[in-house]
Design a protein around this motif. Structure first.
Motif, short mmCIF file in Angstrom:
data_model
loop_
_atom_site.label_atom_id
_atom_site.label_comp_id
_atom_site.label_asym_id
_atom_site.label_seq_id
_atom_site.Cartn_x
_atom_site.Cartn_y
_atom_site.Cartn_z
N ASN A 172 -1.47 -10.13 -0.32
CA ASN A 172 -2.78 -10.36 0.28
C ASN A 172 -2.65 -11.36 1.42
OD1 ASN A 172 -2.73 -12.98 -1.06
ND2 ASN A 172 -3.29 -11.86 -2.92
N GLY A 173 -3.72 -11.52 2.19
CA GLY A 173 -3.69 -12.43 3.33
C GLY A 173 -3.63 -11.68 4.64
N LYS A 181 1.90 1.14 -14.83
CA LYS A 181 1.55 0.43 -16.05
C LYS A 181 0.63 1.26 -16.95
CE LYS A 181 0.86 -4.01 -16.23
NZ LYS A 181 1.94 -4.31 -17.19
N GLN A 182 -0.05 2.27 -16.39
CA GLN A 182 -0.78 3.20 -17.23
C GLN A 182 0.17 4.05 -18.06
OE1 GLN A 182 -3.70 5.50 -15.06
NE2 GLN A 182 -4.55 3.69 -14.05
N ILE A 183 1.35 4.32 -17.47
CA ILE A 183 2.38 5.08 -18.18
C ILE A 183 3.10 4.21 -19.19
CG2 ILE A 183 4.56 6.33 -17.86
CD1 ILE A 183 3.56 7.05 -15.03
N ASN A 184 3.37 2.96 -18.80
CA ASN A 184 4.13 2.02 -19.64
C ASN A 184 3.47 0.65 -19.55
OD1 ASN A 184 5.96 0.37 -20.91
ND2 ASN A 184 7.72 0.91 -19.63
N PRO A 185 2.53 0.34 -20.45
CA PRO A 185 1.80 -0.93 -20.38
C PRO A 185 2.70 -2.18 -20.50
CG PRO A 185 0.71 0.61 -21.86
CD PRO A 185 2.05 1.21 -21.54
N LYS A 186 3.86 -2.01 -21.06
CA LYS A 186 4.76 -3.16 -21.23
C LYS A 186 5.62 -3.41 -19.98
CE LYS A 186 5.18 -3.04 -26.27
NZ LYS A 186 6.13 -3.03 -27.41
N LEU A 187 5.43 -2.60 -18.97
CA LEU A 187 6.25 -2.70 -17.76
C LEU A 187 5.99 -4.01 -17.02
CD1 LEU A 187 8.26 -0.81 -16.25
CD2 LEU A 187 6.33 -0.10 -14.84
N ILE A 188 7.07 -4.60 -16.50
CA ILE A 188 6.99 -5.77 -15.62
C ILE A 188 7.26 -5.27 -14.20
CG2 ILE A 188 8.05 -7.98 -15.01
CD1 ILE A 188 8.74 -8.15 -18.11
N TYR A 189 6.29 -5.40 -13.33
CA TYR A 189 6.34 -4.79 -11.99
C TYR A 189 6.39 -5.93 -10.97
CZ TYR A 189 4.97 -1.28 -8.40
OH TYR A 189 4.91 -0.43 -7.33
N CYS A 190 7.49 -6.02 -10.24
CA CYS A 190 7.69 -7.12 -9.29
C CYS A 190 7.76 -6.57 -7.87
CB CYS A 190 8.98 -7.88 -9.62
SG CYS A 190 9.31 -9.27 -8.51
N SER A 191 6.81 -6.98 -7.04
CA SER A 191 6.77 -6.58 -5.63
C SER A 191 7.30 -7.71 -4.76
CB SER A 191 5.34 -6.25 -5.22
OG SER A 191 4.86 -5.11 -5.92
N VAL A 192 8.24 -7.39 -3.90
CA VAL A 192 8.82 -8.35 -2.96
C VAL A 192 8.48 -7.91 -1.55
CG1 VAL A 192 10.96 -9.36 -2.08
CG2 VAL A 192 10.72 -8.89 -4.54
N GLY A 237 0.78 -1.22 0.00
CA GLY A 237 0.00 0.00 0.00
C GLY A 237 0.82 1.28 0.00
N THR A 238 2.12 1.20 0.33
CA THR A 238 2.94 2.41 0.44
C THR A 238 3.07 3.12 -0.89
OG1 THR A 238 4.22 1.48 2.27
CG2 THR A 238 5.20 3.32 1.08
N LYS A 253 0.40 -6.90 5.50
CA LYS A 253 0.97 -5.59 5.83
C LYS A 253 2.05 -5.66 6.91
CE LYS A 253 -2.94 -2.82 4.26
NZ LYS A 253 -3.87 -1.71 4.57
N ASP A 254 2.37 -6.86 7.37
CA ASP A 254 3.38 -7.01 8.42
C ASP A 254 4.79 -6.89 7.84
OD1 ASP A 254 1.26 -7.43 10.06
OD2 ASP A 254 1.72 -9.52 10.55
N VAL A 255 5.69 -6.38 8.66
CA VAL A 255 7.10 -6.29 8.30
C VAL A 255 7.78 -7.64 8.55
CG1 VAL A 255 9.30 -5.14 8.81
CG2 VAL A 255 7.16 -3.83 8.81
#
Length: 395
Positions: free
Chosen positions: A137-138, A120-131, A107-108, A142-144
């Motif tokens: 979810n779950g 991705k609205q700016i660059n639809p071909k972007l690959i966005y990886c969240s670690v 959420g940050t 939101k826990d550290v």
């Protein structure tokens, strides 16, 4: 920088270990990795010392050993993500990037207008990886999380350490941040797979990597042992749960690691010990029986190995083609002839220290050889350069 990813740009918003490890893998492969750091502060690991790199006059710099191990080959730009100007810089960088790596709390970046949907609205071909520690979810999303706690939560520490009832018993963590590193590996594999798919259909993707998921996947044979048998895996020290003999054994002047992997190797192992009858003994002739009768076999092996020095056994087992090795310290590893031959330790030019040592990537390509010529950057070292590429005035 050369390498098979020299045509790829990575926007690396991550810090500490898991995300930056993925970024360094991609940088080693030749990608242009732009490391975004908090203005005036930088990556948390810059302060995780001592030790700190020393300059040419022997004085400590602000470059910690921890930071230096995971940021090779990148360019550093200082950005205040909470400001409109900083957010606009990230959006401009996203326009020309192939991959975004980020490991902020869930959420940050959405609050900053820098979520996967935003970019991705700016660059639809972007690959966005969240670690993250627990995924997007779950109940704990939101826990550290930190490597140590995930080693515990993910079950790794329940199968690591001396067996209950023996000296030094109790759960142990692995001596390196293995969950962080494996999370980085999974992240790197994921974005490369998404790149391959994008080359086919022209579409980007959004990837969600959770450290606890990674730790769970890493249970591997121990997890399947439980699922197949219903028996809860326990700590067995250095003993392998499925293959024997595999353990640390005392010799006359130290210790040796043996990794006998099949019945043919055990036959050669028995002959090297001058105990050929062991391989014909029904209690030991197959791996299944060796595991079942380990309480009998193990002390017999211990008694024999204590009769000679380490060098004798290493030579004997190498001739017999029985997998074995000494327990090396870190300097001993770096002094191994094979490690030297493979050039795993290299020195890269550094503006403060003259040279900075680096344990480099193990990936070796024939057609696109990797080059290690860009040291981990100082904080904001490339800010003006990157802003100029965007057509933004440095002031």
């Amino acid at each position: 920088m050369a390498g098979p990813l020299s045509h790829i740009r990575i926007l690396d918003l991550s810090r500490i270990m898991a995300g930056p490890w993925a970024g360094q893998i991609l940088a080693d492969l030749g990608a242009d990795v732009i490391k975004v750091e908090r203005a005036g502060v930088g990556d948390d690991t810059r302060r995780w010392g001592p030790p700190f790199l020393k300059d040419t006059e022997g004085n400590e710099t602000k470059e910690s050993g921890y930071y230096l191990c995971v940021n090779r080959g990148k360019r550093s730009i200082e950005v205040d993500l909470a400001s409109n100007e900083g957010q606009n810089i990230i959006k401009e960088l996203a326009k020309t990037s192939d991959i975004v790596l980020e490991n902020f709390k869930v959420g940050t970046l959405e609050r900053y207008g820098l979520s996967a949907n935003d970019l991705k609205q700016i660059n639809p071909k972007l690959i966005y990886c969240s670690v993250t520690g627990f995924g997007q979810n779950g109940p704990q999303a939101k826990d550290v999380a930190y490597d140590f706690m995930i080693q515990a939560m993910g079950g790794l520490m329940s199968v690591t350490g001396a067996a209950d009832g023996s000296p030094g018993a109790g759960p142990q963590k692995v001596g390196i941040p293995i969950i962080d590193m494996m999370t980085g590996m999974y992240a790197a594999i994921s974005v490369l797979a998404a790149l391959a798919k994008r080359a086919e259909n022209g579409e980007g993707d959004v990837i969600d990597i959770g450290m606890l998921d990674v730790a769970t996947a890493m249970l591997a044979n121990q997890g399947m042992n439980y699922l197949v048998s219903g028996n809860v895996p326990s700590r067995k020290g250095n003993k392998h749960p499925n293959i024997q003999p595999q353990d640390v054994f005392e010799v006359k002047d130290g210790h040796i690691v043996l990794a006998v992997g099949n019945d043919e190797q055990f036959e050669r192992f028995s002959e090297a010990l001058n105990k050929p009858e062991w391989s014909q003994d029904v209690r030991f002739s197959t791996n299944k029986e060796r595991v079942n009768n380990l309480d009998v076999l193990h002390p017999l092996i211990c008694d024999e190995l204590k009769k000679q020095e380490l060098r004798y056994w290493l030579d004997s087992f190498n001739v017999a083609k029985v997998p074995c090795g000494p327990i090396n310290s870190v300097p001993m590893v770096l002094d191994e002839p094979q490690v030297k031959h493979r050039e795993m330790l290299q020195y890269i030019d550094h503006p403060l220290a003259g040279k900075v040592p680096q344990i480099v990537s193990p990936m070796k390509f024939t057609n696109s050889p990797l080059k290690f010529d860009k040291a981990p950057p100082q904080l904001g070292e490339n800010t003006s350069e990157i802003l100029a590429e965007l057509g933004i005035d440095g002031e």
